[in-house]
Motif scaffolding. Structure first.
Motif, PDB file in Angstrom:
ATOM      1  N   LEU A  92     -31.539 -39.242 -20.293  1.00  0.00           N
ATOM      2  CA  LEU A  92     -31.190 -37.894 -20.746  1.00  0.00           C
ATOM      3  C   LEU A  92     -32.244 -36.924 -20.235  1.00  0.00           C
ATOM      4  CD1 LEU A  92     -30.398 -38.787 -24.469  1.00  0.00           C
ATOM      5  CD2 LEU A  92     -28.775 -38.609 -22.561  1.00  0.00           C
ATOM      6  N   PHE A  93     -31.798 -35.793 -19.689  1.00  0.00           N
ATOM      7  CA  PHE A  93     -32.719 -34.815 -19.109  1.00  0.00           C
ATOM      8  C   PHE A  93     -32.837 -33.598 -20.014  1.00  0.00           C
ATOM      9  CE2 PHE A  93     -33.607 -31.238 -16.160  1.00  0.00           C
ATOM     10  CZ  PHE A  93     -34.874 -31.641 -15.768  1.00  0.00           C
ATOM     11  N   ASN A  94     -34.086 -33.146 -20.256  1.00  0.00           N
ATOM     12  CA  ASN A  94     -34.350 -31.932 -21.022  1.00  0.00           C
ATOM     13  C   ASN A  94     -34.852 -30.868 -20.040  1.00  0.00           C
ATOM     14  OD1 ASN A  94     -35.454 -29.838 -22.537  1.00  0.00           O
ATOM     15  ND2 ASN A  94     -36.161 -31.202 -24.153  1.00  0.00           N
ATOM     16  N   PRO A  95     -33.989 -29.883 -19.673  1.00  0.00           N
ATOM     17  CA  PRO A  95     -34.403 -28.886 -18.684  1.00  0.00           C
ATOM     18  C   PRO A  95     -35.494 -27.943 -19.175  1.00  0.00           C
ATOM     19  CG  PRO A  95     -32.236 -28.351 -19.559  1.00  0.00           C
ATOM     20  CD  PRO A  95     -32.618 -29.689 -20.122  1.00  0.00           C
ATOM     21  N   LYS A  96     -35.663 -27.814 -20.487  1.00  0.00           N
ATOM     22  CA  LYS A  96     -36.718 -26.937 -21.012  1.00  0.00           C
ATOM     23  C   LYS A  96     -38.104 -27.529 -20.799  1.00  0.00           C
ATOM     24  CE  LYS A  96     -33.961 -24.546 -24.452  1.00  0.00           C
ATOM     25  NZ  LYS A  96     -33.784 -24.227 -25.860  1.00  0.00           N
ATOM     26  N   THR A  97     -38.209 -28.854 -20.895  1.00  0.00           N
ATOM     27  CA  THR A  97     -39.509 -29.510 -20.719  1.00  0.00           C
ATOM     28  C   THR A  97     -39.619 -30.243 -19.380  1.00  0.00           C
ATOM     29  OG1 THR A  97     -38.713 -31.524 -21.803  1.00  0.00           O
ATOM     30  CG2 THR A  97     -39.756 -29.845 -23.210  1.00  0.00           C
ATOM     31  N   CYS A  98     -38.515 -30.271 -18.612  1.00  0.00           N
ATOM     32  CA  CYS A  98     -38.466 -30.985 -17.327  1.00  0.00           C
ATOM     33  C   CYS A  98     -38.826 -32.456 -17.494  1.00  0.00           C
ATOM     34  CB  CYS A  98     -39.376 -30.320 -16.298  1.00  0.00           C
ATOM     35  SG  CYS A  98     -38.861 -28.651 -15.856  1.00  0.00           S
ATOM     36  N   THR A  99     -38.307 -33.070 -18.537  1.00  0.00           N
ATOM     37  CA  THR A  99     -38.598 -34.483 -18.796  1.00  0.00           C
ATOM     38  C   THR A  99     -37.310 -35.260 -19.076  1.00  0.00           C
ATOM     39  OG1 THR A  99     -38.907 -34.053 -21.157  1.00  0.00           O
ATOM     40  CG2 THR A  99     -40.888 -34.013 -19.759  1.00  0.00           C
ATOM     41  N   TYR A 100     -37.387 -36.573 -18.791  1.00  0.00           N
ATOM     42  CA  TYR A 100     -36.300 -37.493 -19.105  1.00  0.00           C
ATOM     43  C   TYR A 100     -36.712 -38.374 -20.268  1.00  0.00           C
ATOM     44  CZ  TYR A 100     -33.828 -36.599 -14.702  1.00  0.00           C
ATOM     45  OH  TYR A 100     -33.128 -36.023 -13.680  1.00  0.00           O
ATOM     46  N   THR A 101     -35.746 -38.776 -21.058  1.00  0.00           N
ATOM     47  CA  THR A 101     -35.927 -39.850 -22.024  1.00  0.00           C
ATOM     48  C   THR A 101     -34.835 -40.872 -21.737  1.00  0.00           C
ATOM     49  OG1 THR A 101     -34.578 -38.683 -23.655  1.00  0.00           O
ATOM     50  CG2 THR A 101     -36.960 -38.436 -23.842  1.00  0.00           C
ATOM     51  N   VAL A 102     -35.104 -42.120 -22.060  1.00  0.00           N
ATOM     52  CA  VAL A 102     -34.128 -43.181 -21.839  1.00  0.00           C
ATOM     53  C   VAL A 102     -33.848 -43.816 -23.193  1.00  0.00           C
ATOM     54  CG1 VAL A 102     -33.607 -45.300 -20.574  1.00  0.00           C
ATOM     55  CG2 VAL A 102     -35.016 -43.518 -19.504  1.00  0.00           C
ATOM     56  N   VAL A 103     -32.575 -43.772 -23.577  1.00  0.00           N
ATOM     57  CA  VAL A 103     -32.170 -44.259 -24.901  1.00  0.00           C
ATOM     58  C   VAL A 103     -31.021 -45.247 -24.772  1.00  0.00           C
ATOM     59  CG1 VAL A 103     -32.909 -42.147 -26.089  1.00  0.00           C
ATOM     60  CG2 VAL A 103     -30.576 -42.311 -25.229  1.00  0.00           C
ATOM     61  N   GLU A 104     -30.860 -46.047 -25.812  1.00  0.00           N
ATOM     62  CA  GLU A 104     -29.759 -47.011 -25.824  1.00  0.00           C
ATOM     63  C   GLU A 104     -28.419 -46.290 -25.932  1.00  0.00           C
ATOM     64  OE1 GLU A 104     -30.205 -49.974 -28.848  1.00  0.00           O
ATOM     65  OE2 GLU A 104     -31.957 -50.869 -27.872  1.00  0.00           O
ATOM     66  N   LYS A 105     -27.417 -46.821 -25.239  1.00  0.00           N
ATOM     67  CA  LYS A 105     -26.075 -46.231 -25.293  1.00  0.00           C
ATOM     68  C   LYS A 105     -25.471 -46.392 -26.687  1.00  0.00           C
ATOM     69  CE  LYS A 105     -24.995 -46.947 -20.418  1.00  0.00           C
ATOM     70  NZ  LYS A 105     -24.112 -47.624 -19.444  1.00  0.00           N
ATOM     71  N   LYS A 106     -25.666 -47.565 -27.301  1.00  0.00           N
ATOM     72  CA  LYS A 106     -25.080 -47.834 -28.617  1.00  0.00           C
ATOM     73  C   LYS A 106     -25.842 -47.168 -29.746  1.00  0.00           C
ATOM     74  CE  LYS A 106     -22.851 -52.187 -27.444  1.00  0.00           C
ATOM     75  NZ  LYS A 106     -22.746 -53.625 -27.712  1.00  0.00           N
ATOM     76  N   ASN A 107     -27.149 -46.956 -29.557  1.00  0.00           N
ATOM     77  CA  ASN A 107     -27.981 -46.342 -30.589  1.00  0.00           C
ATOM     78  C   ASN A 107     -28.924 -45.332 -29.921  1.00  0.00           C
ATOM     79  OD1 ASN A 107     -29.539 -45.604 -32.733  1.00  0.00           O
ATOM     80  ND2 ASN A 107     -30.414 -47.632 -33.105  1.00  0.00           N
ATOM     81  N   PRO A 108     -28.456 -44.077 -29.693  1.00  0.00           N
ATOM     82  CA  PRO A 108     -29.252 -43.072 -28.977  1.00  0.00           C
ATOM     83  C   PRO A 108     -30.566 -42.683 -29.661  1.00  0.00           C
ATOM     84  CG  PRO A 108     -26.959 -42.383 -29.146  1.00  0.00           C
ATOM     85  CD  PRO A 108     -27.120 -43.594 -30.015  1.00  0.00           C
ATOM     86  N   LYS A 109     -30.792 -43.166 -30.889  1.00  0.00           N
ATOM     87  CA  LYS A 109     -32.064 -42.889 -31.559  1.00  0.00           C
ATOM     88  C   LYS A 109     -33.136 -43.901 -31.160  1.00  0.00           C
ATOM     89  CE  LYS A 109     -29.965 -40.591 -35.484  1.00  0.00           C
ATOM     90  NZ  LYS A 109     -29.793 -40.540 -36.914  1.00  0.00           N
ATOM     91  N   LYS A 110     -32.724 -44.949 -30.448  1.00  0.00           N
ATOM     92  CA  LYS A 110     -33.648 -45.999 -30.035  1.00  0.00           C
ATOM     93  C   LYS A 110     -33.953 -45.863 -28.540  1.00  0.00           C
ATOM     94  CE  LYS A 110     -34.430 -50.917 -30.410  1.00  0.00           C
ATOM     95  NZ  LYS A 110     -33.882 -52.205 -30.803  1.00  0.00           N
ATOM     96  N   PHE A 111     -35.258 -45.826 -28.215  1.00  0.00           N
ATOM     97  CA  PHE A 111     -35.688 -45.675 -26.828  1.00  0.00           C
ATOM     98  C   PHE A 111     -35.632 -47.004 -26.102  1.00  0.00           C
ATOM     99  CE2 PHE A 111     -37.761 -42.155 -29.024  1.00  0.00           C
ATOM    100  CZ  PHE A 111     -37.391 -41.093 -28.211  1.00  0.00           C
ATOM    101  N   CYS A 112     -35.400 -46.940 -24.798  1.00  0.00           N
ATOM    102  CA  CYS A 112     -35.398 -48.127 -23.930  1.00  0.00           C
ATOM    103  C   CYS A 112     -36.719 -48.189 -23.169  1.00  0.00           C
ATOM    104  CB  CYS A 112     -34.260 -48.040 -22.929  1.00  0.00           C
ATOM    105  SG  CYS A 112     -32.614 -48.115 -23.653  1.00  0.00           S
ATOM    106  N   ASP A 113     -37.108 -49.403 -22.816  1.00  0.00           N
ATOM    107  CA  ASP A 113     -38.293 -49.591 -21.975  1.00  0.00           C
ATOM    108  C   ASP A 113     -37.980 -49.142 -20.554  1.00  0.00           C
ATOM    109  OD1 ASP A 113     -39.890 -50.667 -23.990  1.00  0.00           O
ATOM    110  OD2 ASP A 113     -39.151 -52.702 -23.612  1.00  0.00           O
TER     111      ASP A 113
END
Length: 119
Positions: A92-113
């Motif tokens: 997931l891309f945040n254009p305000k901070t220019c950063t990506y986060t990677v989260v689980e498809k089934k549980n978007p509150k949980k981050f992936c390695d």
């Protein structure tokens, strides 16, 4: 072929080449185009904005750019995740901070390695 038509065709090719570069690379270059009345101590981007020679700036596309005598050089400043489980996770891309986060498809509150990031 008239000089004006040749300039228009050349300008169109430069724009198209720049767009293709934008789509395929983390960095790109916009050659300096000379228009009548242009100040040689500045650069003009594809949107018509001008910047002082040897200046640097960040644009709203998460790119850091600089003006030099040959033109404008820009590079993406957002590190892109590439080493993660794409079947299990979404980036997931945040254009305000220019950063990506990677989260689980089934549980978007949980981050992936993430094993690798590319600039």
């Amino acid at each position: 072929m008239s000089f004006t038509l040749q300039n228009a065709l050349l300008g169109s090719l430069v724009v198209l080449a720049s767009i293709v570069t934008l789509c395929n690379a983390q960095c790109f270059f916009i050659p300096k185009r000379h228009h009548p009345g242009d100040n040689l101590k500045e650069c003009r981007d594809l949107d018509g904005f001008t910047y002082p020679m040897n200046s640097k700036w960040k644009n709203n596309k998460c790119e850091e750019c600089s003006c030099n005598p040959a033109g404008i050089s820009c590079c993406n400043i957002a590190a892109v995740p590439v080493g993660y489980n794409e079947l299990k996770c979404n980036k997931l891309f945040n254009p305000k901070t220019c950063t990506y986060t990677v989260v689980e498809k089934k549980n978007p509150k949980k981050f992936c390695d993430v094993q690798q990031w590319v600039m």
